[in-house]
Design a protein around this motif. Structure first.
Motif, PDB file in Angstrom:
ATOM      1  N   ARG A  77       0.832  -1.195   0.000  1.00  0.00           N
ATOM      2  CA  ARG A  77       0.000   0.000   0.000  1.00  0.00           C
ATOM      3  C   ARG A  77       0.869   1.247   0.000  1.00  0.00           C
ATOM      4  NH1 ARG A  77      -4.694  -1.381   4.478  1.00  0.00           N
ATOM      5  NH2 ARG A  77      -5.411  -3.322   3.543  1.00  0.00           N
ATOM      6  N   GLY A  78       0.551   2.146  -0.894  1.00  0.00           N
ATOM      7  CA  GLY A  78       1.211   3.434  -0.894  1.00  0.00           C
ATOM      8  C   GLY A  78       2.709   3.364  -1.096  1.00  0.00           C
ATOM      9  N   PRO A  82       9.301   3.232  -7.392  1.00  0.00           N
ATOM     10  CA  PRO A  82       8.882   2.476  -8.581  1.00  0.00           C
ATOM     11  C   PRO A  82       9.324   1.028  -8.432  1.00  0.00           C
ATOM     12  CG  PRO A  82      10.791   3.835  -9.080  1.00  0.00           C
ATOM     13  CD  PRO A  82      10.394   4.168  -7.676  1.00  0.00           C
ATOM     14  N   ASN A  83       8.486   0.210  -7.803  1.00  0.00           N
ATOM     15  CA  ASN A  83       8.921  -1.098  -7.309  1.00  0.00           C
ATOM     16  C   ASN A  83       9.093  -2.154  -8.394  1.00  0.00           C
ATOM     17  OD1 ASN A  83       5.867  -0.711  -7.044  1.00  0.00           O
ATOM     18  ND2 ASN A  83       6.035  -2.940  -7.020  1.00  0.00           N
ATOM     19  N   ILE A  84       8.512  -1.950  -9.589  1.00  0.00           N
ATOM     20  CA  ILE A  84       8.680  -2.930 -10.667  1.00  0.00           C
ATOM     21  C   ILE A  84       9.927  -2.563 -11.461  1.00  0.00           C
ATOM     22  CG2 ILE A  84       7.649  -4.022 -12.675  1.00  0.00           C
ATOM     23  CD1 ILE A  84       6.178  -4.591 -10.101  1.00  0.00           C
ATOM     24  N   GLU A 166      18.225 -12.666  -7.911  1.00  0.00           N
ATOM     25  CA  GLU A 166      17.489 -13.220  -6.776  1.00  0.00           C
ATOM     26  C   GLU A 166      18.148 -12.912  -5.441  1.00  0.00           C
ATOM     27  OE1 GLU A 166      17.156 -17.337  -7.800  1.00  0.00           O
ATOM     28  OE2 GLU A 166      15.185 -17.070  -8.763  1.00  0.00           O
ATOM     29  N   THR A 167      19.389 -12.444  -5.441  1.00  0.00           N
ATOM     30  CA  THR A 167      20.012 -12.027  -4.182  1.00  0.00           C
ATOM     31  C   THR A 167      19.511 -10.656  -3.747  1.00  0.00           C
ATOM     32  OG1 THR A 167      21.916 -10.990  -5.295  1.00  0.00           O
ATOM     33  CG2 THR A 167      22.087 -13.343  -4.740  1.00  0.00           C
ATOM     34  N   TYR A 168      18.831  -9.930  -4.636  1.00  0.00           N
ATOM     35  CA  TYR A 168      18.285  -8.617  -4.298  1.00  0.00           C
ATOM     36  C   TYR A 168      16.820  -8.694  -3.902  1.00  0.00           C
ATOM     37  CZ  TYR A 168      22.533  -6.362  -5.966  1.00  0.00           C
ATOM     38  OH  TYR A 168      23.847  -5.953  -6.109  1.00  0.00           O
ATOM     39  N   THR A 169      16.057  -9.557  -4.565  1.00  0.00           N
ATOM     40  CA  THR A 169      14.658  -9.767  -4.212  1.00  0.00           C
ATOM     41  C   THR A 169      14.264 -11.164  -4.675  1.00  0.00           C
ATOM     42  OG1 THR A 169      12.361  -9.071  -4.615  1.00  0.00           O
ATOM     43  CG2 THR A 169      13.946  -8.641  -6.358  1.00  0.00           C
ATOM     44  N   PRO A 170      13.461 -11.884  -3.900  1.00  0.00           N
ATOM     45  CA  PRO A 170      13.074 -13.239  -4.325  1.00  0.00           C
ATOM     46  C   PRO A 170      12.051 -13.247  -5.449  1.00  0.00           C
ATOM     47  CG  PRO A 170      11.990 -12.657  -2.268  1.00  0.00           C
ATOM     48  CD  PRO A 170      12.953 -11.540  -2.569  1.00  0.00           C
ATOM     49  N   THR A 171      11.389 -12.120  -5.689  1.00  0.00           N
ATOM     50  CA  THR A 171      10.348 -12.068  -6.714  1.00  0.00           C
ATOM     51  C   THR A 171      10.972 -11.690  -8.044  1.00  0.00           C
ATOM     52  OG1 THR A 171       8.856 -11.287  -4.976  1.00  0.00           O
ATOM     53  CG2 THR A 171       8.051 -11.188  -7.234  1.00  0.00           C
ATOM     54  N   VAL A 172      11.388 -12.694  -8.789  1.00  0.00           N
ATOM     55  CA  VAL A 172      12.037 -12.504 -10.089  1.00  0.00           C
ATOM     56  C   VAL A 172      11.287 -13.342 -11.124  1.00  0.00           C
ATOM     57  CG1 VAL A 172      14.154 -12.733 -11.424  1.00  0.00           C
ATOM     58  CG2 VAL A 172      14.272 -12.105  -9.003  1.00  0.00           C
ATOM     59  N   PHE A 180      14.090  -9.887 -17.564  1.00  0.00           N
ATOM     60  CA  PHE A 180      13.673 -10.229 -16.208  1.00  0.00           C
ATOM     61  C   PHE A 180      12.876  -9.082 -15.603  1.00  0.00           C
ATOM     62  CE2 PHE A 180      17.719 -12.215 -17.163  1.00  0.00           C
ATOM     63  CZ  PHE A 180      17.522 -13.547 -16.825  1.00  0.00           C
ATOM     64  N   TYR A 181      11.827  -9.444 -14.875  1.00  0.00           N
ATOM     65  CA  TYR A 181      11.073  -8.476 -14.089  1.00  0.00           C
ATOM     66  C   TYR A 181      11.284  -8.779 -12.605  1.00  0.00           C
ATOM     67  CZ  TYR A 181       8.483  -6.805 -18.171  1.00  0.00           C
ATOM     68  OH  TYR A 181       8.146  -6.248 -19.377  1.00  0.00           O
ATOM     69  N   LEU A 182      11.508  -7.734 -11.828  1.00  0.00           N
ATOM     70  CA  LEU A 182      11.711  -7.861 -10.395  1.00  0.00           C
ATOM     71  C   LEU A 182      10.692  -6.988  -9.677  1.00  0.00           C
ATOM     72  CD1 LEU A 182      14.626  -8.049 -11.905  1.00  0.00           C
ATOM     73  CD2 LEU A 182      15.561  -7.905  -9.612  1.00  0.00           C
ATOM     74  N   ASP A 183      10.257  -7.432  -8.503  1.00  0.00           N
ATOM     75  CA  ASP A 183       9.332  -6.650  -7.678  1.00  0.00           C
ATOM     76  C   ASP A 183      10.016  -6.354  -6.345  1.00  0.00           C
ATOM     77  OD1 ASP A 183       7.275  -5.428  -6.388  1.00  0.00           O
ATOM     78  OD2 ASP A 183       5.780  -6.965  -6.812  1.00  0.00           O
ATOM     79  N   PHE A 184      10.242  -5.074  -6.078  1.00  0.00           N
ATOM     80  CA  PHE A 184      10.915  -4.645  -4.855  1.00  0.00           C
ATOM     81  C   PHE A 184       9.923  -4.114  -3.818  1.00  0.00           C
ATOM     82  CE2 PHE A 184      14.560  -4.826  -7.599  1.00  0.00           C
ATOM     83  CZ  PHE A 184      15.638  -5.052  -6.753  1.00  0.00           C
ATOM     84  N   ALA A 185       8.634  -4.416  -3.982  1.00  0.00           N
ATOM     85  CA  ALA A 185       7.646  -3.934  -3.016  1.00  0.00           C
ATOM     86  C   ALA A 185       7.966  -4.472  -1.626  1.00  0.00           C
ATOM     87  CB  ALA A 185       6.241  -4.367  -3.437  1.00  0.00           C
ATOM     88  N   GLY A 186       7.936  -3.594  -0.633  1.00  0.00           N
ATOM     89  CA  GLY A 186       8.195  -4.000   0.739  1.00  0.00           C
ATOM     90  C   GLY A 186       9.652  -4.009   1.127  1.00  0.00           C
ATOM     91  N   THR A 187      10.540  -3.557   0.237  1.00  0.00           N
ATOM     92  CA  THR A 187      11.977  -3.591   0.543  1.00  0.00           C
ATOM     93  C   THR A 187      12.528  -2.198   0.846  1.00  0.00           C
ATOM     94  OG1 THR A 187      12.626  -3.335  -1.778  1.00  0.00           O
ATOM     95  CG2 THR A 187      12.256  -5.576  -0.993  1.00  0.00           C
ATOM     96  N   GLU A 188      11.640  -1.227   1.108  1.00  0.00           N
ATOM     97  CA  GLU A 188      12.099   0.148   1.307  1.00  0.00           C
ATOM     98  C   GLU A 188      13.116   0.247   2.453  1.00  0.00           C
ATOM     99  OE1 GLU A 188       8.012   0.354  -0.558  1.00  0.00           O
ATOM    100  OE2 GLU A 188       9.033  -0.837   0.958  1.00  0.00           O
ATOM    101  N   ARG A 189      12.879  -0.510   3.502  1.00  0.00           N
ATOM    102  CA  ARG A 189      13.801  -0.430   4.634  1.00  0.00           C
ATOM    103  C   ARG A 189      15.079  -1.220   4.374  1.00  0.00           C
ATOM    104  NH1 ARG A 189       9.900  -0.695  10.011  1.00  0.00           N
ATOM    105  NH2 ARG A 189       8.467   0.959   9.352  1.00  0.00           N
ATOM    106  N   LEU A 190      14.976  -2.231   3.532  1.00  0.00           N
ATOM    107  CA  LEU A 190      16.168  -3.003   3.195  1.00  0.00           C
ATOM    108  C   LEU A 190      17.097  -2.200   2.296  1.00  0.00           C
ATOM    109  CD1 LEU A 190      17.571  -5.763   3.458  1.00  0.00           C
ATOM    110  CD2 LEU A 190      16.290  -6.507   1.435  1.00  0.00           C
ATOM    111  N   TYR A 191      16.512  -1.387   1.415  1.00  0.00           N
ATOM    112  CA  TYR A 191      17.297  -0.560   0.497  1.00  0.00           C
ATOM    113  C   TYR A 191      16.884   0.904   0.687  1.00  0.00           C
ATOM    114  CZ  TYR A 191      17.966  -5.111  -1.726  1.00  0.00           C
ATOM    115  OH  TYR A 191      18.242  -6.421  -1.972  1.00  0.00           O
ATOM    116  N   PRO A 192      17.385   1.565   1.713  1.00  0.00           N
ATOM    117  CA  PRO A 192      17.008   2.975   1.921  1.00  0.00           C
ATOM    118  C   PRO A 192      17.410   3.864   0.748  1.00  0.00           C
ATOM    119  CG  PRO A 192      18.828   2.322   3.360  1.00  0.00           C
ATOM    120  CD  PRO A 192      18.314   1.078   2.739  1.00  0.00           C
TER     121      PRO A 192
END
Length: 480
Positions: A77-78, A82-84, A166-172, A180-192
């Motif tokens: 949410r919110g 740009p997470n994709i 896949e070492t950056y995000t499991p959603t690949v 390749f498409y990656l989804d970084f949703a929810g990783t804001e705190r992991l990658y400030p």
């Protein structure tokens, strides 16, 4: 103020208990404000009907430390990033050939058979394009080095790139061999520092594989894919949420995924060449011109809308294997050996996924480009290559009716279902085949595919080179 004292071993349990209590209190408060009836079964709450259920954005910001955010329940949410992310390997096949053979670096390289499947950027700068015939490509770039290409090398490099991603995000999601498409949703705190993380990803792929990649980021797949392809090679573009319109407006309509030359030509006839102009066309007009499905898709993509999510690898719904024969052949024994090998590979893949197939198909293409394809429903579902081979050879007898050399053969299976084996419990031959296949899979898994093979496989090894996991065959499309 109350003070809670606990020993070191109980620290974690007390912390979790307090967090759960906080979440439960918040939940009870929400229920009290809503007064939801007991028989209310729809879990979706409309802000118009239940405004108290939707905390304002300020409350969400202040409550970013809450239990729900801590466990990642609000990650979708919110999202402010740009997470994709779309990662595209630059001139993939040609780049792999340049990595494998350093003497090709800096030179124009063409990969393919008959037509250009991939061209290095040294060749593209001289006007060579993908799908161009070699005669035309060599006329434009006479010093180009032609390489037939080996699919197994490209598959190996593609897997290496995927493992890095896949070492950056499991959603690949692997959209193609080099996409390749990656989804970084929810990783804001992991990658400030999100941009720095994506640039580090780009540099790591180059450092570990020697391949340059272009990276694009957006809130949807269509925006991310356009962003990654704008400044190749080694392109990098991030489209922040809310900037999609400004990003897409000045671009030509050909940049939109799903708009080919035919659709672009039809739009150009109506004076529409830029995405900004396309955005002014009503959806109903596009649906009338291109059909409801395509017209709606063009309308949505022009606005950066794309409902496709990044999909994780899933169990296949079909399995196919095919190969081309250089120069073609009319040798039925050789063609039978190829079909047997393809059936072996399909049977092994089905057993790996614990699936059985109910339908098998055979495709034959001649050197004059005439092709035939036929499918048949099997008597019972199976993943035994001998049963698949028997059905495929029966189809081959029906399809191979011309006195013309065959250039391609392909076997495919569909209508897959779980491997339950109830129909084989009292079949002695089927059970023997099951144990034989299981042991062959075990031996091949430990010592390589070539550790054991059927009789006709010996003849194939006189025509094809081998690798640890099988024969080195040709494919009609190197990206397959």
């Amino acid at each position: 103020m109350d003070v809670v004292t606990c020993d070191r071993e109980a620290d974690l349990s007390v912390t979790v208990s307090l967090a759960r209590a906080e979440f439960a209190a918040f939940d009870r408060g929400a229920q009290t404000r809503l007064s939801v009836p007991q028989d209310f079964s729809d879990q979706r709450v409309s802000p118009a009907v239940f405004p108290a259920a939707m905390p304002d954005e300020g409350a969400m910001e202040k409550g970013s430390w809450s239990f729900a955010n801590w466990v990642g329940l609000n990650k979708s949410r919110g999202s402010k990033i740009p997470n994709i992310v779309h990662v595209d390997v630059d001139a993939f096949f040609a780049s792999v050939e340049q990595v494998l053979n350093p003497r090709l670096r800096g030179k124009p390289v063409l990969v393919g058979r008959g037509v250009v499947a991939s061209a290095s950027y040294e060749a593209k700068m001289r006007g060579v394009k993908t799908a161009m015939t070699f005669r035309e490509a060599l006329r434009i770039c006479p010093k180009a080095v032609v390489v037939p290409g080996q699919y197994e090398h490209y598959a190996d490099f593609a897997e290496r790139v995927r493992q890095i991603l896949e070492t950056y995000t499991p959603t690949v999601e692997t959209a193609a061999l080099d996409d390749f498409y990656l989804d970084f949703a929810g990783t804001e705190r992991l990658y400030p520092d999100y941009e720095a993380a994506l640039r580090r990803l780009q540099a790591e792929v180059l450092g570990r594989t020697g391949l340059s990649v272009s990276v694009g980021a957006g809130r949807t797949k269509v925006v991310a894919s356009i962003a990654s392809r704008l400044e190749r090679p080694r392109g990098f573009r991030m489209v922040a949420p809310g900037e999609e319109e400004a990003f897409l407006t000045p671009l030509p309509v050909e940049k939109l995924h799903g708009v080919g030359h035919v659709h672009a030509g039809a739009l150009a006839e109506r004076g529409i060449t830029m995405i900004g102009q396309l955005r002014q066309v009503p959806r109903q007009a596009l649906e009338a011109a291109f059909g409801e499905a395509i017209g709606r898709q063009i309308w949505e993509r022009a606005r950066g809308l794309d409902g496709r999510e990044v999909m994780m690898p899933a169990t296949p719904k079909s399995v196919s294997r095919e190969t081309t024969i250089e120069g073609g052949t009319i040798d039925t024994e050789f063609l039978g050996g190829l079909i047997e090998y393809l059936c072996e590979r399909i049977g092994s893949t089905l057993r790996e996924y614990r699936k059985q197939a109910r339908t098998i198909g055979l495709r034959v293409r001649y050197v004059d480009s005439f092709s035939e394809h036929q499918t048949v429903r099997l008597t019972r579902p199976t993943n035994d290559e001998r049963e698949l081979l028997a059905a495929a050879m029966e189809l081959f007898g029906k399809l191979f009716t011309r006195r013309v050399a065959v250039r391609l053969v392909g076997v495919s299976v569909t209508n897959l279902e779980p491997d339950r084996r109830q129909n084989e419990l009292f079949d002695r031959d089927a059970n023997r085949r099951w144990y034989l296949n299981r042991e062959m899979d075990r031996v091949r898994g430990r010592y390589g595919w070539n550790a054991v093979f059927y009789g006709k496989g010996l003849e194939l090894r006189e025509h094809y080179a081998t690798k640890p996991n099988g024969l080195i065959l040709s494919t009609p499309c190197l990206s397959r």
